[in-house]
Scaffold this active site. Structure first.
Site, PDB file in Angstrom:
ATOM      1  N   ASP A 262       0.809  -1.268  -0.242  1.00 52.89           N
ATOM      2  CA  ASP A 262      -0.101  -0.040   0.088  1.00 52.89           C
ATOM      3  C   ASP A 262       0.987   1.170  -0.132  1.00 52.89           C
ATOM      4  O   ASP A 262       2.327   1.288   0.075  1.00 52.89           O
ATOM      5  CB  ASP A 262      -1.074  -0.040   1.187  1.00 52.89           C
ATOM      6  CG  ASP A 262      -2.279   0.575   0.819  1.00 52.89           C
ATOM      7  OD1 ASP A 262      -2.336   1.487   0.217  1.00 52.89           O
ATOM      8  OD2 ASP A 262      -3.349   0.130   1.253  1.00 52.89           O
TER       9      ASP A 262
ATOM     10  N   GLY B  65       4.262   1.589  -2.202  1.00 53.36           N
ATOM     11  CA  GLY B  65       4.131   2.201  -3.689  1.00 53.36           C
ATOM     12  C   GLY B  65       2.594   2.495  -3.971  1.00 53.36           C
ATOM     13  O   GLY B  65       1.688   2.266  -3.209  1.00 53.36           O
TER      14      GLY B  65
ATOM     15  N   PHE C 180      -0.442   1.602  -6.321  1.00 54.71           N
ATOM     16  CA  PHE C 180      -1.004   0.512  -7.395  1.00 54.71           C
ATOM     17  C   PHE C 180      -1.338   0.861  -8.736  1.00 54.71           C
ATOM     18  O   PHE C 180      -1.776   0.122  -9.640  1.00 54.71           O
ATOM     19  CB  PHE C 180      -2.190  -0.393  -6.611  1.00 54.71           C
ATOM     20  CG  PHE C 180      -3.288   0.528  -6.181  1.00 54.71           C
ATOM     21  CD1 PHE C 180      -3.823   1.718  -6.654  1.00 54.71           C
ATOM     22  CD2 PHE C 180      -3.867   0.166  -5.014  1.00 54.71           C
ATOM     23  CE1 PHE C 180      -4.865   2.128  -6.090  1.00 54.71           C
ATOM     24  CE2 PHE C 180      -5.001   0.658  -4.416  1.00 54.71           C
ATOM     25  CZ  PHE C 180      -5.523   1.952  -5.063  1.00 54.71           C
TER      26      PHE C 180
ATOM     27  N   HIS D  57     -14.104  -1.056  -6.772  1.00 57.07           N
ATOM     28  CA  HIS D  57     -15.190  -0.220  -6.769  1.00 57.07           C
ATOM     29  C   HIS D  57     -14.901   1.332  -6.410  1.00 57.07           C
ATOM     30  O   HIS D  57     -15.759   2.029  -6.623  1.00 57.07           O
ATOM     31  CB  HIS D  57     -16.122  -0.783  -5.753  1.00 57.07           C
ATOM     32  CG  HIS D  57     -15.847  -0.449  -4.338  1.00 57.07           C
ATOM     33  ND1 HIS D  57     -17.040  -0.424  -3.357  1.00 57.07           N
ATOM     34  CD2 HIS D  57     -14.788  -0.077  -3.655  1.00 57.07           C
ATOM     35  CE1 HIS D  57     -16.430  -0.195  -2.305  1.00 57.07           C
ATOM     36  NE2 HIS D  57     -15.349   0.147  -2.302  1.00 57.07           N
TER      37      HIS D  57
END
Length: 364
Positions: free
Chosen positions: A228, A254, A256, A274
């Site tokens: 994360d 880092g 995503f 979502h």
């Protein structure tokens, strides 16, 4: 040894009861005049605010030690006794708190979920969703529907996720709220899906690692990689060490949107896709795809909108995504097509007794 884990009912039973509830609700709406049925739905917003008031006052925490009279409870939470009785009268009518024959108030199973120290506490979620800022966003739903865009950037001066990072008091409440909601589906998730089949599991956007830690606790032969943003995983190594998982779980940081760690046999995206519309969600999928091998599996844990017209939690959350984050919930067909556009084949959808599902996909 007695287990503290909640008992998970069979999926067939849960879905059967849910179907009966839906049929009865539809029948009720058809039997009563339309304006009466509509008024009941309108009043649901008031119930939400009543639950928020109970959480903010800490009523459930005060009743944790045992039943209290209205005078005792009002003094303990700093409320007007008459007003408190009126608040509890509404909540009791919905099964939140109860009043004993001697007049004292006590907890019910739903009320226990408002305690700070409950195994699965929704107190922070209630405080966030009932907060003035969140209510203000929803008051602009009509603008979101007209434009198809979230309202936060115009109201707050920046996108939602940037805003909750800039306002740390709100951001910390949001983080706790999301953690508590995630906890809701934990037991149903493990009852439905075996994560122990994977040797190395990468949790992409895994926050502080609560899900991955629980997976590793239940799958002693597996190893994990938590990934994360740097500020999100800053405290994760210490927490994993406290849980005795430091030697089985590494932490990497880092974005995503750029790259994710290689070497996983399974990559988890839980309640990530979502949050984003397709351009951004597609970037995430392509970053994960680049780290995978042909034998690797992608595990998407999300609500899936059912094809039937009845009520479902995913339909509420879909509008929450529209108003705040700009993302969306998707049907199974939409996921299948969405994944195909970004290099994946949906191989299975595993339902749970909670609203969450596990969508398993492989590289195309």
């Amino acid at each position: 040894m007695v287990s503290n884990r909640p008992r998970i009912p069979p999926q067939r039973l849960v879905h059967a009861v849910e179907s009966v509830r839906t049929v009865l609700a539809v029948a009720f709406r058809k039997l009563v005049p339309g304006h009466i049925a509509l008024m009941e739905l309108i009043a649901a917003g008031w119930i939400t605010q009543a639950i928020h008031a109970a959480a903010a006052l800490g009523i459930a925490d005060e009743l944790a030690a045992g039943p209290r009279s209205s005078a005792e409870l009002a003094a303990a939470v700093g409320a007007d006794e008459d007003a408190l009785r009126r608040l509890l009268r509404l909540l009791i009518s919905h099964g939140i708190f109860t009043q004993r024959r001697d007049g004292r108030y006590a907890l019910t199973p739903m009320a226990r979920a408002l305690r700070r120290d409950a195994d699965v506490s929704l107190r922070d979620a209630v405080l966030f969703f009932g907060s003035p800022g969140h209510r203000n966003h929803w008051s602009h739903l009509v603008d979101a529907v007209r434009t198809g865009k979230p309202v936060g950037e115009e109201l707050d001066g920046m996108p939602f996720f940037d805003y909750v990072q800039s306002d740390r008091e709100l951001g910390e409440l949001f983080d706790r709220a999301m953690t508590s909601i995630s906890t809701l589906a934990m037991e149903p998730l493990f009852a439905a899906y075996d994560f122990g089949r994977y040797e190395t599991i990468v949790d992409v956007g895994g926050g502080e690692g609560s899900l991955l830690a629980e997976i590793l606790r239940r799958a002693p032969r597996s190893r994990g990689i938590l990934f994360d943003l740097p500020e999100v995983v800053e405290s994760a190594p210490a927490r994993l060490a406290e849980l005795g998982l430091a030697d089985r779980c590494s932490v990497e940081s880092g974005s995503f949107f750029d790259t994710v760690p290689k070497g996983g046999d399974a990559y988890i995206l839980k309640h990530i896709l979502h949050d984003w519309a397709e351009p951004e969600a597609g970037h995430i999928l392509r970053a994960v795809r680049a780290a995978m091998t042909p034998d690797t599996r992608l595990l998407i844990i999300e609500l899936v909108i059912p094809e039937h017209p009845g009520p479902h939690p995913s339909k509420y959350i879909d509008l929450e995504m529209l108003v705040n984050a700009g993302g969306r919930e998707r049907t199974e067909t939409e996921y299948r097509e969405f994944l195909a556009r970004h290099g994946f084949t949906l191989t299975s959808l595993v339902p749970t007794v909670a609203p969450d599902n596990v969508l398993e996909a492989r590289p195309s």
